[in-house]
Design an enzyme around this catalytic site. Structure first.
Site, PDB file in Angstrom:
ATOM      1  N   LYS A  50      98.859  20.679  23.995  1.00 16.88           N
ATOM      2  CA  LYS A  50      98.413  22.056  23.751  1.00 16.88           C
ATOM      3  C   LYS A  50      99.187  22.628  22.560  1.00 16.88           C
ATOM      4  O   LYS A  50     100.191  22.058  22.132  1.00 16.88           O
ATOM      5  CB  LYS A  50      98.632  22.890  25.008  1.00 16.88           C
ATOM      6  CG  LYS A  50     100.066  22.908  25.496  1.00 16.88           C
ATOM      7  CD  LYS A  50     100.177  23.350  26.951  1.00 16.88           C
ATOM      8  CE  LYS A  50     101.641  23.418  27.361  1.00 16.88           C
ATOM      9  NZ  LYS A  50     101.801  23.748  28.776  1.00 16.88           N
ATOM     10  N   ARG A 144     101.739  31.492  38.509  1.00 11.00           N
ATOM     11  CA  ARG A 144     101.106  31.550  37.198  1.00 11.00           C
ATOM     12  C   ARG A 144      99.655  31.186  37.444  1.00 11.00           C
ATOM     13  O   ARG A 144      98.947  31.934  38.081  1.00 11.00           O
ATOM     14  CB  ARG A 144     101.837  30.633  36.205  1.00 11.00           C
ATOM     15  CG  ARG A 144     101.518  30.972  34.773  1.00 11.00           C
ATOM     16  CD  ARG A 144     102.294  30.131  33.776  1.00 11.00           C
ATOM     17  NE  ARG A 144     101.970  28.712  33.853  1.00 11.00           N
ATOM     18  CZ  ARG A 144     102.364  27.805  32.966  1.00 11.00           C
ATOM     19  NH1 ARG A 144     103.111  28.179  31.934  1.00 11.00           N
ATOM     20  NH2 ARG A 144     102.031  26.543  33.075  1.00 11.00           N
ATOM     21  N   TYR A 261     118.813  40.568   2.291  1.00  7.56           N
ATOM     22  CA  TYR A 261     118.467  41.877   2.863  1.00  7.56           C
ATOM     23  C   TYR A 261     119.599  42.407   3.736  1.00  7.56           C
ATOM     24  O   TYR A 261     120.207  41.665   4.507  1.00  7.56           O
ATOM     25  CB  TYR A 261     117.231  41.750   3.757  1.00  7.56           C
ATOM     26  CG  TYR A 261     115.907  41.735   3.007  1.00  7.56           C
ATOM     27  CD1 TYR A 261     115.528  42.775   2.169  1.00  7.56           C
ATOM     28  CD2 TYR A 261     115.026  40.672   3.187  1.00  7.56           C
ATOM     29  CE1 TYR A 261     114.307  42.759   1.504  1.00  7.56           C
ATOM     30  CE2 TYR A 261     113.796  40.643   2.545  1.00  7.56           C
ATOM     31  CZ  TYR A 261     113.445  41.688   1.701  1.00  7.56           C
ATOM     32  OH  TYR A 261     112.240  41.681   1.055  1.00  7.56           O
ATOM     33  N   MET A 310     111.164  36.530   4.822  1.00  5.40           N
ATOM     34  CA  MET A 310     109.861  36.011   5.253  1.00  5.40           C
ATOM     35  C   MET A 310     109.606  34.592   4.742  1.00  5.40           C
ATOM     36  O   MET A 310     109.139  33.732   5.488  1.00  5.40           O
ATOM     37  CB  MET A 310     108.740  36.933   4.757  1.00  5.40           C
ATOM     38  CG  MET A 310     107.369  36.532   5.276  1.00  5.40           C
ATOM     39  SD  MET A 310     106.041  37.547   4.618  1.00  5.40           S
ATOM     40  CE  MET A 310     106.445  39.157   5.280  1.00  5.40           C
TER      41      MET A 310
HETATM   42  C1  PLP Z   1     102.753  22.783  29.208  1.00  6.55           C
HETATM   43  C2  PLP Z   1     102.485  22.111  30.486  1.00  6.55           C
HETATM   44  C3  PLP Z   1     103.023  20.851  30.744  1.00  6.55           C
HETATM   45  C4  PLP Z   1     104.069  20.220  29.849  1.00  6.55           C
HETATM   46  O1  PLP Z   1     105.299  20.895  30.087  1.00  6.55           O
HETATM   47  P1  PLP Z   1     106.659  20.554  29.342  1.00  6.55           P
HETATM   48  O2  PLP Z   1     107.652  21.477  29.942  1.00  6.55           O
HETATM   49  O3  PLP Z   1     106.439  20.852  27.889  1.00  6.55           O
HETATM   50  O4  PLP Z   1     106.959  19.123  29.588  1.00  6.55           O
HETATM   51  C5  PLP Z   1     102.629  20.205  31.894  1.00  6.55           C
HETATM   52  N1  PLP Z   1     101.751  20.792  32.774  1.00  6.55           N
HETATM   53  C6  PLP Z   1     101.240  22.010  32.561  1.00  6.55           C
HETATM   54  C7  PLP Z   1     100.334  22.601  33.563  1.00  6.55           C
HETATM   55  C8  PLP Z   1     101.600  22.728  31.426  1.00  6.55           C
HETATM   56  O5  PLP Z   1     101.123  23.961  31.245  1.00  6.55           O
END
Ligand code: PLP
Length: 362
Positions: A50, A144, A261, A310
């Site tokens: 992702k 979550r 800055y 930046m």
């Molecule tokens: C992002 C994610 C992972 C990977 O997690 P890491 O901590 O980066 O190893 C695995 N399962 C789900 C559901 C995630 O959202």
């Protein structure tokens, strides 16, 4: 009124290469995947790609890990699935955020599986997908995404073709945290009652908790990219990402003059300073500075001085003799150390890297 043709000049030359680069180490990526897979004691090990492969490039990560033997990949959204392009029939792809009604036409045309997170998603998929397999997320205590265990055990999932039943750990990077064992027990209860082809609980940190957490399939992300996902991984991960930035200008700064800055840094003695093409718009945030951050040139340390701008930073190259305009410096980017020093997470350091780098895979 139509625009005069001479108002627009067609550029037919290739743009010059950026003065900013990520060297990304394929061998280190694969070595980290193998190390994480070994923690699972032989169960299948996939990869979370992702956020564009945590900023590195999802397509490149998938091709390298697939060649090494990974078969299961995870993205957040259908947009990320689409960005991967044509998907190989031999590989699994799961979309962690599941499906909305507006995703359905794309989802039904794509071989990826949604991870169903809510009763409404279960209904949507059941009504539309004609028995096609899906994944299901159970929330075992993180609050979550996912069905509650009560929802999952209520019969809601009866008859669904579940490829992977999964849950996600909230505190796996803290091995002693009591929530780990509670989530494990809750997941085992669900596993005993919900038929699925495979069961999956562990992210990178979960794998570091040992094979009890591995089930049939693990889903590491951070550790693949060189992040340290808990005490067991300390010193074990290979660095994958190395930012390099080119010097735009070298300047001599007299004692008592300030840099950048806010004039937050005053030269205690005459200094030679290299101004690099890298800044907070490249994910090198202002959490660097004030003694945190640096680069190296020819093996010499070049501390960051003054505030991050930046698009620019200043490095003290006084002890790295001979640095000149156009030279490249290697930016210090040990993820665990950078996270400790800046207060940013390793995830934020990776996913913030942005679009201005040339990504060079070796
Ligand atoms: C992002 C994610 C992972 C990977 O997690 P890491 O901590 O980066 O190893 C695995 N399962 C789900 C559901 C995630 O959202």
């Amino acid at each position: 009124m139509t625009r005069a043709p001479e108002a627009c000049i067609a550029l037919r030359v290739t743009p010059p290469p950026p003065a900013l680069r990520l060297d990304i180490d394929s061998a280190a990526l694969v070595a980290n995947w193998r190390w994480l897979a070994a923690r699972g004691g032989g169960v299948a090990c996939g990869a979370a790609v992702k956020a564009n492969g945590y900023g590195l490039g999802a397509h490149e990560v998938v091709s390298r890990l697939a060649a090494a033997g990974a078969r299961d990949f995870y993205v957040a959204t259908w947009g990320e699935a689409a960005a991967l392009g044509d998907w190989s029939a031999g590989l699994g792809l799961s979309v962690l955020h599941g499906i909305r009604a507006e995703d359905l036409p794309f989802a039904l045309a794509h071989p990826a599986r949604p991870v169903l997170n809510t009763p409404a998603m279960v209904k949507l998929w059941r009504d539309a997908a004609d028995g096609r397999p899906c994944d299901v997320m159970i929330d075992t205590g993180m609050n979550r995404l996912g069905l509650t265990p009560e929802e999952a055990l209520s019969g809601l999932l009866d008859g669904l073709a579940i490829d992977t039943l999964m849950s996600h750990l909230a505190c796996a990077d803290e091995p002693e945290h009591p929530l780990n064992e509670r989530q494990l027990a809750s997941f085992q209860t669900c596993k005993a009652q919900i038929p699925a082809r495979r069961y999956s609980l562990a992210n990178s940190a979960g794998l570091c908790l040992g094979p009890r957490y591995a089930f049939d399939l693990a889903r590491p992300g951070l550790g693949l990219y060189g992040g340290v996902a808990g005490p067991a991984a300390d010193g074990a991960m290979a660095q994958v990402v190395r930012p390099h930035a080119q010097v735009v200008q070298v300047r001599d700064v007299p004692a008592g003059a300030t840099i950048g800055y806010g004039a937050t840094f005053t030269a205690p003695a005459p200094m030679r300073v290299a101004i690099l093409n890298l800044g907070y718009a490249d994910g090198y945030l202002r959490a660097f500075g004030g003694g945190v951050g640096g680069a190296s040139a020819g093996g010499s340390a070049c501390p960051l001085v003054g505030r991050v701008s930046m698009d620019l930073i200043a490095m003290d190259v006084s002890r790295a003799g001979g640095v000149g305009d156009g030279d490249w410096l290697a930016i210090d980017f040990d993820l665990a150390k950078a996270a400790r020093d800046t207060g940013l997470s390793q995830y934020e350091l990776l996913t913030g890297l942005g679009h201005r780098y040339l990504r060079r895979w070796t």
